[in-house]
Design an enzyme around this catalytic site. Structure first.
Site, mmCIF file in Angstrom:
data_model
loop_
_atom_site.group_PDB
_atom_site.id
_atom_site.type_symbol
_atom_site.label_atom_id
_atom_site.label_comp_id
_atom_site.label_asym_id
_atom_site.label_seq_id
_atom_site.Cartn_x
_atom_site.Cartn_y
_atom_site.Cartn_z
ATOM 1 N N LYS A 102 1.016 -0.930 -0.033
ATOM 2 C CA LYS A 102 0.150 0.008 -0.129
ATOM 3 C C LYS A 102 0.970 1.205 0.037
ATOM 4 O O LYS A 102 0.683 2.168 -0.710
ATOM 5 C CB LYS A 102 -0.769 -0.074 1.186
ATOM 6 C CG LYS A 102 -1.882 0.888 1.494
ATOM 7 C CD LYS A 102 -2.544 1.168 2.678
ATOM 8 C CE LYS A 102 -3.233 -0.513 3.003
ATOM 9 N NZ LYS A 102 -4.026 -0.380 4.183
ATOM 10 N N LYS A 114 2.871 -3.882 11.075
ATOM 11 C CA LYS A 114 1.321 -3.891 11.587
ATOM 12 C C LYS A 114 1.620 -4.678 12.838
ATOM 13 O O LYS A 114 2.549 -5.275 13.109
ATOM 14 C CB LYS A 114 0.663 -4.803 10.704
ATOM 15 C CG LYS A 114 -0.768 -4.399 10.796
ATOM 16 C CD LYS A 114 -1.639 -3.342 10.002
ATOM 17 C CE LYS A 114 -2.805 -2.952 10.434
ATOM 18 N NZ LYS A 114 -3.239 -2.144 9.482
ATOM 19 N N ASP A 154 -5.750 1.520 14.148
ATOM 20 C CA ASP A 154 -6.435 0.539 13.242
ATOM 21 C C ASP A 154 -7.582 0.429 14.022
ATOM 22 O O ASP A 154 -8.222 0.996 14.791
ATOM 23 C CB ASP A 154 -5.612 -0.492 12.810
ATOM 24 C CG ASP A 154 -5.926 -1.644 11.761
ATOM 25 O OD1 ASP A 154 -6.120 -1.160 10.422
ATOM 26 O OD2 ASP A 154 -6.531 -2.720 12.148
ATOM 27 N N THR A 198 -8.926 8.122 5.770
ATOM 28 C CA THR A 198 -8.981 6.938 5.140
ATOM 29 C C THR A 198 -10.342 6.948 4.332
ATOM 30 O O THR A 198 -10.552 6.440 3.092
ATOM 31 C CB THR A 198 -9.199 5.559 5.934
ATOM 32 O OG1 THR A 198 -7.763 5.820 6.791
ATOM 33 C CG2 THR A 198 -9.036 4.223 5.459
ATOM 34 N N ASN A 229 -14.694 4.059 12.027
ATOM 35 C CA ASN A 229 -13.982 5.366 11.470
ATOM 36 C C ASN A 229 -14.051 5.247 9.957
ATOM 37 O O ASN A 229 -14.558 6.295 9.384
ATOM 38 C CB ASN A 229 -12.632 5.443 11.909
ATOM 39 C CG ASN A 229 -11.763 6.416 11.128
ATOM 40 O OD1 ASN A 229 -11.292 6.154 10.098
ATOM 41 N ND2 ASN A 229 -11.619 7.469 11.745
HETATM 42 P P1 NAD Z 1 -13.327 0.610 13.516
HETATM 43 O O1 NAD Z 1 -12.848 -0.342 14.595
HETATM 44 O O2 NAD Z 1 -13.615 1.991 13.612
HETATM 45 O O3 NAD Z 1 -14.726 0.113 12.906
HETATM 46 C C1 NAD Z 1 -15.009 -1.121 12.442
HETATM 47 C C2 NAD Z 1 -16.388 -1.501 12.130
HETATM 48 O O4 NAD Z 1 -16.638 -2.637 11.437
HETATM 49 C C3 NAD Z 1 -17.222 -1.297 13.399
HETATM 50 O O5 NAD Z 1 -18.492 -0.499 12.924
HETATM 51 C C4 NAD Z 1 -17.620 -2.749 13.812
HETATM 52 O O6 NAD Z 1 -19.088 -2.948 14.337
HETATM 53 C C5 NAD Z 1 -17.678 -3.055 12.251
HETATM 54 N N1 NAD Z 1 -17.796 -4.575 12.191
HETATM 55 C C6 NAD Z 1 -17.050 -5.626 12.872
HETATM 56 N N2 NAD Z 1 -17.136 -6.728 12.261
HETATM 57 C C7 NAD Z 1 -18.301 -6.719 11.508
HETATM 58 C C8 NAD Z 1 -19.015 -7.483 10.576
HETATM 59 N N3 NAD Z 1 -18.981 -9.035 10.755
HETATM 60 N N4 NAD Z 1 -19.885 -7.018 10.011
HETATM 61 C C9 NAD Z 1 -20.219 -5.820 9.759
HETATM 62 N N5 NAD Z 1 -19.520 -4.919 10.544
HETATM 63 C C10 NAD Z 1 -18.712 -5.303 11.299
HETATM 64 O O7 NAD Z 1 -12.153 0.334 12.507
HETATM 65 P P2 NAD Z 1 -11.953 1.151 11.290
HETATM 66 O O8 NAD Z 1 -10.748 2.029 11.687
HETATM 67 O O9 NAD Z 1 -12.954 1.790 10.464
HETATM 68 O O10 NAD Z 1 -11.384 0.027 10.181
HETATM 69 C C11 NAD Z 1 -12.192 -0.808 9.271
HETATM 70 C C12 NAD Z 1 -11.388 -1.563 8.264
HETATM 71 O O11 NAD Z 1 -10.612 -0.604 7.502
HETATM 72 C C13 NAD Z 1 -10.445 -2.284 8.914
HETATM 73 O O12 NAD Z 1 -10.047 -3.565 7.751
HETATM 74 C C14 NAD Z 1 -9.029 -1.588 8.960
HETATM 75 O O13 NAD Z 1 -7.935 -2.430 8.753
HETATM 76 C C15 NAD Z 1 -9.191 -0.955 7.826
HETATM 77 N N6 NAD Z 1 -8.459 0.437 7.648
HETATM 78 C C16 NAD Z 1 -8.527 1.438 8.472
HETATM 79 C C17 NAD Z 1 -7.843 2.364 8.317
HETATM 80 C C18 NAD Z 1 -7.975 3.730 9.336
HETATM 81 O O14 NAD Z 1 -7.150 4.699 9.125
HETATM 82 N N7 NAD Z 1 -8.645 3.623 10.522
HETATM 83 C C19 NAD Z 1 -6.740 2.556 7.362
HETATM 84 C C20 NAD Z 1 -6.728 1.559 6.280
HETATM 85 C C21 NAD Z 1 -7.534 0.499 6.457
#
Ligand code: NAD
Length: 432
Positions: A102, A114, A154, A198, A229
């Protein structure tokens, strides 16, 4: 993630095996040295630690913590920390590998790393969470640093947690080191715009890809799995740009309103208050199930969000959301991968056969690390940028990355995922 989807994940797909396979596949298009492929198939360093924490009731609990430093050819290791009960070494290795790719795709001078802790943070008090974070930081301190390895948020890790890490690390090394983590609160040296980055980056990539491929957002409908997020900011930007957000889900369930969710802010506030999206049918400030019928909506399971008749399906939760079990039921013409590793190898093939455009994670969600780079740069140079400047630079990065990946996909006649890996590998080769 409920048990059935977690079991499916164990049976069908090991993310680290999939990551290595993706690497070999992309490498086969290029004449790169087997030594480099081998190096990328093996993380530079794998750290596994025991973290002892005194709980509020006086007991001591021991947690497993991980940090994988995958590769630093292009710069310091960089990648998030995840606090989740399902965190394990293979997951962290895959996530670290995807960070290497990435960071090369979005062209920031970082390698890939990570980490995480196997813990359900929701069962910890704030004090326990802080003690866990600080103890983990002390274990990691010899291996991280502004020019060595820079963690970030994350799943389930916040700006506050990043600030605890910065503070604890600074205590260990004896000098304030804001650049040891990114995603800090703005008043503590965080960048303007990192929280939104993101989701906003995903919006920029989707918009640019739709422009290049001649798609329009007129009447485009969107379903998003995961309303944390990433999912919540993405939803807001898409709605502001005229997309109709028709479905949202979180780990407990979700809602589907075919004519569009009228007020995302009210839904977010409802989720904040009730702890779940389910039932957040909002008319004005009143959000409850009694509004479901007049909005023409219905409840959905967490997984169903991705299977609805929409233009764009967005996995924004965890890995392995789209597997060979449900890929055949995806009806969207575009899948925007905001989660890391949401699509298994078998599912990828099924979606390709259905001519669904998959905008791969290493491109779609790279906006977070792009602004993390801006934050690190500001900290290292004592600068503070306005939000407009950050968003302007982010848009430039995302548009350029989307164009590069699309061009390579045309040149090599490969899906966007392979194209993104080819772009990344070429950049890694140039530095090795
Ligand atoms: P977060 O913890 O803020 O939110 C995760 C969300 O997913 C929550 O609403 C949770 O309830 C939901 N969830 C979990 N299991 C689920 C399921 N089985 N079905 C439906 N919803 C479900 O996390 P985030 O920061 O929003 O990250 C989400 C994804 O994005 C992850 O894969 C993370 O690795 C990726 N990501 C995040 C960032 C970042 O800047 N936060 C950057 C790149 C990638």
């Amino acid at each position: 993630m409920n048990n059935s989807s977690y079991n499916r994940r164990i049976v069908n797909d090991n993310p680290w095996e999939r990551a290595r396979e993706q690497l070999r596949r992309a490498a086969s298009y290029l004449k790169i040295s087997p030594a480099l492929v081998e190096r990328l198939e093996t993380p530079d360093r794998v750290i596994e630690v025991s973290v002892s924490v005194q709980m509020d009731d006086g007991r001591t609990e021991v947690f497993r913590g991980y940090r994988v430093q995958h590769n630093n050819i292009r710069g310091p290791y960089k990648g998030g920390l995840r606090f989740h009960p399902k965190v394990d070494m293979d997951e962290v290795k895959a996530l670290a590998f995807w960070m290497t790719m990435k960071n090369a795709v979005v062209d920031v001078p970082f390698g890939g790393g990570k980490g995480g802790i196997t813990v359900d943070p929701k069962r910890l008090s704030e004090g326990e969470l802080e003690r866990l974070t600080r103890a983990f930081t002390r274990e990691l301190a010899p291996y991280i640093g502004p020019e060595v390895d820079v963690p970030a948020p994350d799943v389930n890790t916040s700006a506050k947690i990043m600030q605890w890490i910065r503070d604890e690390y600074s205590n260990v090394v004896g000098k304030d080191s804001p650049a040891v983590v990114t995603g800090k609160p703005v008043e503590e040296g965080g960048s303007q715009g990192r929280t939104e980055a993101t989701g906003l980056g995903g919006f920029y990539v989707l918009s640019e890809m739709m422009r290049i491929t001649g798609r329009t957002n007129r009447k485009a409908t969107v379903a998003i799995q995961g309303f944390g997020n990433v999912g919540s900011f993405l939803a807001g930007y898409l709605k502001d740009a005229g997309f109709s957000i028709v479905a949202l889900s979180d780990s407990k369930g979700g809602l589907y309103i075919p004519r569009g969710i009228p007020d995302l802010k009210a839904v977010a506030e409802c989720k904040e208050k009730s702890g779940k999206l389910a039932g957040c049918y909002c008319i004005g400030s009143v959000c409850d199930l009694s509004n479901m019928e007049s909005l023409g909506g219905c409840d959905i399971s967490p997984e169903e969000a991705l299977e609805l008749p929409v233009s764009i399906a967005v996995p924004a939760a965890l890995e392995n959301a789209i597997t060979e079990e449900n890929a055949g039921r995806i009806q969207a013409s575009v899948v925007l991968e905001m989660a890391n590793g949401p699509t298994t190898r078998e599912a990828d093939e099924i979606l390709d056969k259905k001519h669904i455009l998959i905008i791969p994670d290493v491109l779609a969600n790279s906006g977070g690390v792009a602004v993390s780079y801006f934050e690190w740069y500001q900290n290292m140079h004592g600068e503070t940028w306005e939000k407009e400047a950050v968003f302007g630079k982010l848009k430039e990065k995302m548009d350029t990355a989307a164009q590069a990946v699309h061009a390579v996909s045309k040149e090599y006649k490969v899906p966007l995922r392979d194209a993104a890996y080819i772009v990344a590998l070429k950049r890694l080769v140039a530095r090795s």
